[in-house]
Motif scaffolding. Structure first.
Motif, PDB file in Angstrom:
ATOM      1  N   GLY A   1       0.812  -1.215   0.000  1.00 46.39           N
ATOM      2  CA  GLY A   1       0.000   0.000   0.000  1.00 46.39           C
ATOM      3  C   GLY A   1       0.842   1.260   0.000  1.00 46.39           C
ATOM      4  O   GLY A   1       0.533   2.223  -0.715  1.00 46.39           O
ATOM      5  N   ALA A   2       1.927   1.250   0.783  1.00 46.75           N
ATOM      6  CA  ALA A   2       2.815   2.420   0.845  1.00 46.75           C
ATOM      7  C   ALA A   2       3.451   2.691  -0.511  1.00 46.75           C
ATOM      8  O   ALA A   2       3.530   3.837  -0.963  1.00 46.75           O
ATOM      9  CB  ALA A   2       3.894   2.186   1.896  1.00 46.75           C
ATOM     10  N   ARG A   3       3.889   1.621  -1.167  1.00 46.90           N
ATOM     11  CA  ARG A   3       4.535   1.792  -2.473  1.00 46.90           C
ATOM     12  C   ARG A   3       3.516   2.184  -3.544  1.00 46.90           C
ATOM     13  O   ARG A   3       3.792   3.048  -4.394  1.00 46.90           O
ATOM     14  CB  ARG A   3       5.240   0.499  -2.872  1.00 46.90           C
ATOM     15  CG  ARG A   3       6.071   0.610  -4.138  1.00 46.90           C
ATOM     16  CD  ARG A   3       7.179   1.624  -3.989  1.00 46.90           C
ATOM     17  NE  ARG A   3       8.085   1.618  -5.134  1.00 46.90           N
ATOM     18  CZ  ARG A   3       9.097   2.441  -5.281  1.00 46.90           C
ATOM     19  NH1 ARG A   3       9.352   3.350  -4.356  1.00 46.90           N
ATOM     20  NH2 ARG A   3       9.873   2.376  -6.343  1.00 46.90           N
ATOM     21  N   THR A   4       2.346   1.572  -3.507  1.00 50.46           N
ATOM     22  CA  THR A   4       1.311   1.860  -4.497  1.00 50.46           C
ATOM     23  C   THR A   4       0.884   3.326  -4.431  1.00 50.46           C
ATOM     24  O   THR A   4       0.733   3.996  -5.456  1.00 50.46           O
ATOM     25  CB  THR A   4       0.084   0.953  -4.271  1.00 50.46           C
ATOM     26  OG1 THR A   4       0.497  -0.416  -4.382  1.00 50.46           O
ATOM     27  CG2 THR A   4      -1.005   1.235  -5.302  1.00 50.46           C
ATOM     28  N   TYR A   5       0.690   3.815  -3.213  1.00 51.41           N
ATOM     29  CA  TYR A   5       0.311   5.215  -2.998  1.00 51.41           C
ATOM     30  C   TYR A   5       1.367   6.144  -3.585  1.00 51.41           C
ATOM     31  O   TYR A   5       1.051   7.101  -4.306  1.00 51.41           O
ATOM     32  CB  TYR A   5       0.164   5.421  -1.490  1.00 51.41           C
ATOM     33  CG  TYR A   5      -0.320   6.785  -1.044  1.00 51.41           C
ATOM     34  CD1 TYR A   5      -1.628   6.977  -0.628  1.00 51.41           C
ATOM     35  CD2 TYR A   5       0.554   7.872  -0.969  1.00 51.41           C
ATOM     36  CE1 TYR A   5      -2.072   8.217  -0.162  1.00 51.41           C
ATOM     37  CE2 TYR A   5       0.128   9.113  -0.511  1.00 51.41           C
ATOM     38  CZ  TYR A   5      -1.188   9.276  -0.115  1.00 51.41           C
ATOM     39  OH  TYR A   5      -1.611  10.499   0.335  1.00 51.41           O
ATOM     40  N   TYR A   6       2.631   5.858  -3.288  1.00 49.64           N
ATOM     41  CA  TYR A   6       3.729   6.701  -3.762  1.00 49.64           C
ATOM     42  C   TYR A   6       3.824   6.674  -5.283  1.00 49.64           C
ATOM     43  O   TYR A   6       3.935   7.719  -5.937  1.00 49.64           O
ATOM     44  CB  TYR A   6       5.046   6.227  -3.149  1.00 49.64           C
ATOM     45  CG  TYR A   6       6.229   7.094  -3.503  1.00 49.64           C
ATOM     46  CD1 TYR A   6       6.523   8.231  -2.768  1.00 49.64           C
ATOM     47  CD2 TYR A   6       7.060   6.778  -4.586  1.00 49.64           C
ATOM     48  CE1 TYR A   6       7.602   9.041  -3.090  1.00 49.64           C
ATOM     49  CE2 TYR A   6       8.137   7.578  -4.917  1.00 49.64           C
ATOM     50  CZ  TYR A   6       8.405   8.699  -4.170  1.00 49.64           C
ATOM     51  OH  TYR A   6       9.477   9.495  -4.506  1.00 49.64           O
TER      52      TYR A   6
END
Length: 262
Positions: free
Chosen positions: A68-73
């Motif tokens: 989720g953190a990577r997808t958001y970024y």
């Protein structure tokens, strides 16, 4: 006479085992997560939950949170990643957004609680101190990677030398916004740990609401000092999201109190 020490940035890589490289960023995140799990397991019996409930939740939420953190970024930096698709999975070089992780983790939590018949507010109150502590650790990964910093400043004499040298980036000292947020996260953790069993008037979910208000306020101001904010038009995405967290936390407490929920 002042002696100018050489500026030698820390290596991102903590250990090399043949072709395998273990990055400091990963070590710090895993360490923070391990402490968060331990804390949640210690607290679970107070809320009539088992250690297995906590472990099972973390085993799902941790990897989903990273994605989720990577997808958001990546979503907010799509103009770059659409041209460099091979870099999308290269999170070890930096590039993650805590809000993406929190959103993904919240989705997992509510689904998990539904199937385990657990009150989600209890699980939130149990896990949130560890989340704050893990965030405090994770920001030091930003420090090693020389990211999430602020504007150029004339000096950082008020800081230890190892921080000064790591914050000497592109020919100038940079405001260590990672340090401000890490310190604020750790203070949030300490306050929750010290007060959650002493304040008998707290209702379910209010520890979580306190975190929303504290972290939202902290991040709003720290984000305003950063030079690498994710933008949506002229607006800093994280500042808008931070304001939403603060408002949500305040409204949650008001509603719990007015409706007289347990």
């Amino acid at each position: 006479m002042t002696i100018q020490l050489p500026f030698l940035a820390l290596s991102k890589i903590a250990l090399k085992l043949g072709p395998l490289e273990i990055h400091w960023y990963a070590i710090l995140i895993v360490t923070g997560a391990a402490l968060a799990v331990w804390l949640a397991c210690k607290e679970a019996p107070r809320r009539k939950m088992t250690v297995d409930d906590v472990i099972d939740f973390i085993l799902i939420a941790f990897p989903v949170g990273i994605v989720g953190a990577r997808t958001y970024y990546v979503a907010f930096e799509w103009s770059y990643y659409s041209q460099h698709p091979s870099q999308i999975i290269a999170m070890w070089d930096g590039g993650g957004a805590i809000y993406g992780s929190l959103i993904a983790g919240a989705i997992v939590l509510f689904i998990f609680c539904h199937y385990r018949m657990i009150n989600p507010l209890d699980l939130l109150d149990i896990t949130i101190p560890g989340v704050a502590l893990a965030q405090a650790f994770g920001r030091w990964g930003n420090f090693v990677n020389q990211e999430a910093y602020g504007k150029a400043v004339s000096n950082l004499d008020w800081l230890p030398h190892f921080i000064q040298q790591q914050m000497f980036i592109d020919g100038a000292y940079r405001l260590p916004t990672f340090l401000f947020e890490s310190t604020g996260d750790f203070l949030c953790f300490l306050l929750i740990i010290l007060l959650r069993h002493r304040l008998t008037f707290l209702k379910r979910g209010e520890i979580f609401a306190f975190y929303l208000i504290w972290y939202g306020t902290l991040r709003f101001f720290v984000e305003g000092m950063r030079t690498d904010s994710l933008m949506l038009g002229p607006a800093r995405v994280s500042q808008w999201f931070s304001a939403l967290l603060v408002l949500t936390g305040i409204l949650f407490i008001i509603i719990r109190r007015v409706k007289k929920y347990n």
